[in-house]
Enzyme design. Structure first.
Site, PDB file in Angstrom:
ATOM      1  N   GLU A 113      37.309  34.740  44.548  1.00 30.48           N
ATOM      2  CA  GLU A 113      36.777  35.740  43.625  1.00 30.48           C
ATOM      3  C   GLU A 113      35.251  35.603  43.644  1.00 30.48           C
ATOM      4  O   GLU A 113      34.697  34.704  43.018  1.00 30.48           O
ATOM      5  CB  GLU A 113      37.316  35.514  42.214  1.00 30.48           C
ATOM      6  CG  GLU A 113      36.802  36.545  41.216  1.00 30.48           C
ATOM      7  CD  GLU A 113      37.132  36.191  39.775  1.00 30.48           C
ATOM      8  OE1 GLU A 113      37.316  37.115  38.962  1.00 30.48           O
ATOM      9  OE2 GLU A 113      37.196  34.984  39.447  1.00 30.48           O
TER      10      GLU A 113
ATOM     11  N   ASP B  92      39.134  30.787  41.598  1.00 36.81           N
ATOM     12  CA  ASP B  92      38.550  31.505  40.469  1.00 36.81           C
ATOM     13  C   ASP B  92      37.031  31.322  40.439  1.00 36.81           C
ATOM     14  O   ASP B  92      36.518  30.217  40.614  1.00 36.81           O
ATOM     15  CB  ASP B  92      39.164  30.965  39.175  1.00 36.81           C
ATOM     16  CG  ASP B  92      38.721  31.726  37.937  1.00 36.81           C
ATOM     17  OD1 ASP B  92      38.890  32.952  37.915  1.00 36.81           O
ATOM     18  OD2 ASP B  92      38.210  31.085  37.006  1.00 36.81           O
TER      19      ASP B  92
END
Length: 552
Positions: A244, A204
């Site tokens: 990401e 993330d």
């Protein structure tokens, strides 16, 4: 980094499917999806053709940010099940040829995490330096991630009289990666889940993870990412880091680790995704074509991850202001459908007004473009969003299995559901798995066929990308070529049929184009070949050469 065993590169031709356990299937009737319910749907995923299951956060959490506010990196939220239930999901998936990757959310914790609770007790607590503190908050430290929801990235803690950094919500304090103990904890977290059988991690918000505190010199922060990759490979040669990284292409190359591929294994192509929506708005492939041409060269052991939709807002932040407004006007004409001034809170079918031709063309593109396709749960049946739910959560509604109450997601009363399904034309009564399962003309069956052909076309994941010369501006034509063969795909972005003359001038005279989605075979009469495409039409071909044994 050189990987010589190609079996460890399974992700080069994988089909990734992202889901949130709490919205997939409720087994115990409490209104919340759980791991036991997910285990019952592994066969469904295997039948669809999924080869990699990505689980969004299932860790213990106050759930103020859909589970991304974690209180225990080693735990399983008791609402969802136990470690035993998770291992059963992983084992069952492996038996069906599906690997499992999980979210790694380690750039911040919940403010309810034991580390942060300890850090707030005093300025000299041993866990104080797990987070980033300042006596005075810098001026103009705006929160760019959640404008309108958070004013600053610094929050005052009354008990200790200092400010802590939170790049996201104030209830998610940033971890201090300058602290070796924090880096060790991140490595231990990776090792723990690898030991339970996962095949990697979706990492993330990677740029935030590598950002050292102001005034701290870490040298090259990417060395931390290289350390994580080395640790990962020592523990499991097949495991991946899917990052990401919503940055321009040149900066993304750094997160791959350059040409030696020593950092992230894969990265989402945010630039290409945003260019796709601009191309759809204009009914002109030129923006997507430019993005594909500008994709930088990456190491053979690295890979792009292509996606149409994810669990967040559909971000358009890499488009110009004028381009973003153009996409807004086409696909989010009402202000309620937009968020943070940069994103859209709708799913693809509603944006395209349910036009099956355009929807199917987009998914054909997803599987035909160079890279690994990633699906968000419900895309395979054309789920819509619930416009009554504000913000990003509008697309995080329960999976729609059948036309019964709650869409077959749960037997609980509707008021107890973790989220409510749409109540409009995209409700479970109209869009569900059972209705599409035996309908050969359904979107579900369309995606099953695309996935089957994609998995039989290794050139897409392994081949060299080439844009093909042709004479129709509404068409994107490309090929993927490797020693495994040559794949050719054409997609028409216009609402009118076209006959496109494609240049394939380096093939032998007696070669032919074998249709991978139909029965047709087209001989290659010369350097130019005429191919018909319907309105929003698409064609997949494999070049068949004499004696190569490749018929389709």
């Amino acid at each position: 980094m050189k990987i010589t065993d190609t079996s460890d590169l399974w992700w080069k031709s994988a089909v990734v499917y992202c889901l949130d356990v709490e919205t997939y299937l409720d087994d115990d009737g409490d209104g919340i999806g759980d791991l036991a319910g997910l285990a019952r749907r592994i066969d469904y995923l295997a039948d669809l053709g999924i080869t990699c299951l990505w689980l969004m956060p299932f860790y213990p959490s106050p759930d103020r940010d859909d589970g991304y506010d974690v209180t225990d990196f080693y735990g399983v939220d008791p609402r969802l099940g136990t470690h035993g239930d998770l291992v059963e999901v992983i084992r069952t998936a492996r038996d069906r040829g599906i690997r499992v990757i999980v979210d790694l959310v380690v750039n911040h914790t919940s403010d309810q995490h034991p580390w942060f609770k300890a850090a707030r007790r005093s300025v000299d607590n041993p866990y104080r330096d797990f987070y980033v503190w300042r006596k005075d908050a810098p001026k103009n430290a705006k929160n760019e991630v959640f404008p309108g929801e958070e004013v600053s990235v610094w929050e005052f803690d009354e008990k200790t009289g200092e400010y802590y950094l939170h790049s996201f919500y104030r209830h998610q304090p940033d971890l201090n990666i300058a602290n070796p103990r924090v880096r060790d904890e991140i490595a231990k977290t990776i090792g723990f889940w690898l030991q339970l059988g996962v095949s990697g991690f979706r990492v993330d918000a990677v740029p935030f993870l590598l950002e050292p505190p102001d005034g701290v010199d870490l040298g090259d922060p990417h060395e931390f990412l290289r350390d994580l990759r080395r640790f990962l490979q020592r523990r499991s040669s097949e495991a991946i880091l899917l990052g990401e990284v919503n940055l321009p292409y040149p900066e993304q190359v750094e997160y791959f680790g350059g040409q030696d591929g020593s950092e992230l294994t894969m990265q989402f192509d945010f630039v290409g995704m945003q260019a796709l929506y601009l191309a759809l708005a204009r009914r002109d492939p030129a923006p997507l074509l430019r993005a594909l041409e500008s994709r930088p060269e990456i190491a053979p052991e690295s890979q792009w991850a292509n996606f149409v939709r994810n669990h967040d807002e559909l971000t358009l932040d890499k488009l110009s202001d004028a381009e973003r407004q153009e996409v807004f006007e086409a696909f989010a004409p009402h202000e309620s459908q937009r968020v943070y001034g940069r994103g859209i809170t709708r799913r693809l079918p509603t944006m395209l007004e349910g036009d099956p031709r355009r929807i199917r063309m987009v998914y054909s593109l997803l599987f035909a473009l160079p890279g690994t396709p990633v699906l968000f749960y419900g895309e395979e049946i054309g789920m819509g969003e619930n416009p009554d739910i504000e913000g990003r959560a509008a697309v995080r509604t329960p999976m729609q299995w059948n036309a019964e109450r709650n869409g077959g997601f749960s037997s609980a009363p509707p008021r107890r559901l973790v989220a409510r399904p749409p109540g409009d034309g995209w409700a479970p009564a109209h869009v569900n798995v059972v209705a599409q399962r035996d309908d050969e003309d359904s979107l579900l069956q369309h995606l099953r066929r695309l996935i089957a052909r994609y998995r039989a076309s290794a050139e897409i994941g392994w081949g060299a990308f080439e844009l093909l010369e042709h004479d129709q501006p509404s068409v994107l034509a490309h090929s993927m070529r490797s020693d495994l063969g040559r794949f050719v795909a054409l997609h028409n972005f216009a609402e009118r049929p076209v006959t496109v003359s494609v240049v394939l001038d380096d093939e032998p005279e007696d070669a032919a184009l074998v249709d991978l989605l139909g029965p047709e075979s087209i001989p290659l009469p010369g350097p130019r070949t005429a191919i018909e495409l319907g309105a929003y039409g698409y064609r997949w071909f494999r070049v068949a050469r004499p004696g190569d044994g490749r018929l389709g």
